[in-house]
Write an enzyme that holds these catalytic residues in place. Structure first.
Site, short mmCIF file in Angstrom:
data_model
loop_
_atom_site.label_atom_id
_atom_site.label_comp_id
_atom_site.label_asym_id
_atom_site.label_seq_id
_atom_site.Cartn_x
_atom_site.Cartn_y
_atom_site.Cartn_z
N ARG A 262 0.86 -1.18 0.00
CA ARG A 262 0.00 0.00 0.00
C ARG A 262 0.90 1.24 0.00
O ARG A 262 1.96 1.25 0.63
CB ARG A 262 -0.89 0.04 1.25
CG ARG A 262 -2.01 -0.99 1.26
CD ARG A 262 -3.11 -0.64 0.26
NE ARG A 262 -4.22 -1.57 0.31
CZ ARG A 262 -4.41 -2.60 -0.53
NH1 ARG A 262 -3.55 -2.83 -1.51
NH2 ARG A 262 -5.48 -3.37 -0.41
N HIS B 232 -0.99 0.37 -9.85
CA HIS B 232 -1.61 -0.61 -8.95
C HIS B 232 -2.09 -1.84 -9.76
O HIS B 232 -3.27 -2.20 -9.72
CB HIS B 232 -2.78 0.02 -8.17
CG HIS B 232 -3.15 -0.73 -6.93
ND1 HIS B 232 -3.56 -0.12 -5.77
CD2 HIS B 232 -3.20 -2.06 -6.67
CE1 HIS B 232 -3.84 -1.03 -4.85
NE2 HIS B 232 -3.62 -2.22 -5.37
C1 OXD Z 1 -5.84 -6.18 -2.90
C2 OXD Z 1 -5.52 -5.17 -3.91
O1 OXD Z 1 -5.76 -5.89 -1.71
O2 OXD Z 1 -5.88 -5.37 -5.10
O3 OXD Z 1 -6.20 -7.30 -3.30
O4 OXD Z 1 -4.91 -4.14 -3.61
#
Ligand code: OXD
Length: 310
Positions: free
Chosen positions: A225, A273
């Site tokens: 994250r 992401h």
């Molecule tokens: C997850 C994401 O937590 O896609 O699966 O970030």
């Protein structure tokens, strides 16, 4: 026949709904819309609003369409008391994470980043390879996905270190644990891979203080994250040369704003992401299997522990 409430804050909402309706043909799957307080047996969600789940204590479980539980746990008291939240367990994400990390690791180790720059300058220049035995790869977070990354990295004979909240023994991995183990882990790590869950303890962990414990010329790969990293501190350490570069898939704000200084820093690789996406069929099959197991009164894996934060 079960009644399933669905909500996904995702550009793939329709694909999820379609896959769920195919897998749960004998059940009723309905998309939650504001004002819907009708009963349901299960909820299947990604980043649901508080209103959807508040007071739904008769749900048998809430299934997540991803691995990270940080967004749902932010709902706090709006989460119905006593209802298990269940995250995806790998479901095809582990191999994608391993591919991403190995790509970034090998790109730096084999100096492809520099060869790409040379190619753009029309330069033909051999660069001495780095020493592999000095290229320790430190995997921060040894859950299902972290262990998959460790397995893949080991295949290339890199020395591998791992850090986890509680001690773990993994063959061929030098393990560190807990707050007291973090310092030694960072000091011995050349390429740091962050695959931690985001919790109150791990938020902002990769700040100036901790990042500068990495040796000169270290490299960061973040597939967890954005909030794990203090972005100003990272940029400063890259610009000072202490950190050679980073490959980042996640950011404090996504999409990464156009004016963010990371875009101007060529030593920072940016991806949107995408390191591992939840695969529709595999994820829904896993949820269906877990639902069946719960119906039989048997235990399942992946239940989120709110007190731990993941
Ligand atoms: C997850 C994401 O937590 O896609 O699966 O970030």
């Amino acid at each position: 026949m079960a009644s399933i409430l669905f909500y996904a804050d995702s550009q793939h909402e329709q694909e999820w709904l379609h896959t769920l309706r195919n897998a749960f043909m004998h059940d009723v799957v309905r998309t939650w819309t504001p004002g819907d307080h009708d009963a349901a047996d299960y909820a299947i969600v990604w980043k649901p609003p508080a209103e959807m789940l508040a007071g739904r204590t008769s749900l048998k479980a809430i299934f997540l369409l991803g691995a990270g539980a940080d967004a749902i746990l932010q709902l706090g008291d709006a989460l119905p008391q006593g209802v298990s939240v269940v995250r995806l367990d790998d479901a095809g994400m582990g191999v994608q994470m391993a591919e991403y990390v190995c790509h970034a690791l090998l790109r730096y180790f084999r100096r492809f980043d520099q060869y790409e720059a040379q190619r753009d300058q029309g330069q033909w220049q051999f660069l001495m390879p780095f020493e592999k035995n000095e290229f320790t790869v430190g995997v921060l977070g040894l859950g299902v996905l972290g262990q998959r990354i460790v397995d893949a990295v080991k295949q290339f004979d890199f020395p591998v270190l791992g850090w986890s909240r509680t001690p773990k023994h993994i063959d061929g991995v030098t393990s560190y644990a807990g707050a007291e183990g973090l310092d030694g882990f960072l000091r011995a790590t050349k390429v740091l891979v962050c695959i931690l869950p985001l919790t109150a303890e791990t938020r902002g962990l990769l700040n100036q203080d901790n990042l500068q414990k990495l040796p000169q010329g270290a490299y960061l790969i973040n597939v967890a994250r954005g909030a794990h990293v203090n972005e100003d501190d990272l940029l400063r350490l890259v610009q000072s040369g202490h950190i050679a570069g980073a490959t980042l898939d996640v950011f404090q704000q996504e999409p990464l704003p156009a004016e963010h200084p990371f875009w101007q820093e060529s030593r920072i690789q940016i991806t949107p992401h995408m390191a591992a996406m939840s695969l529709f069929k595999e994820s829904v099959a896993q949820i269906a299997e877990k639902m069946q197991t719960l119906e039989q009164g048997l235990p399942i894996r992946g239940i989120v522990d709110a007190s731990r934060g993941y």
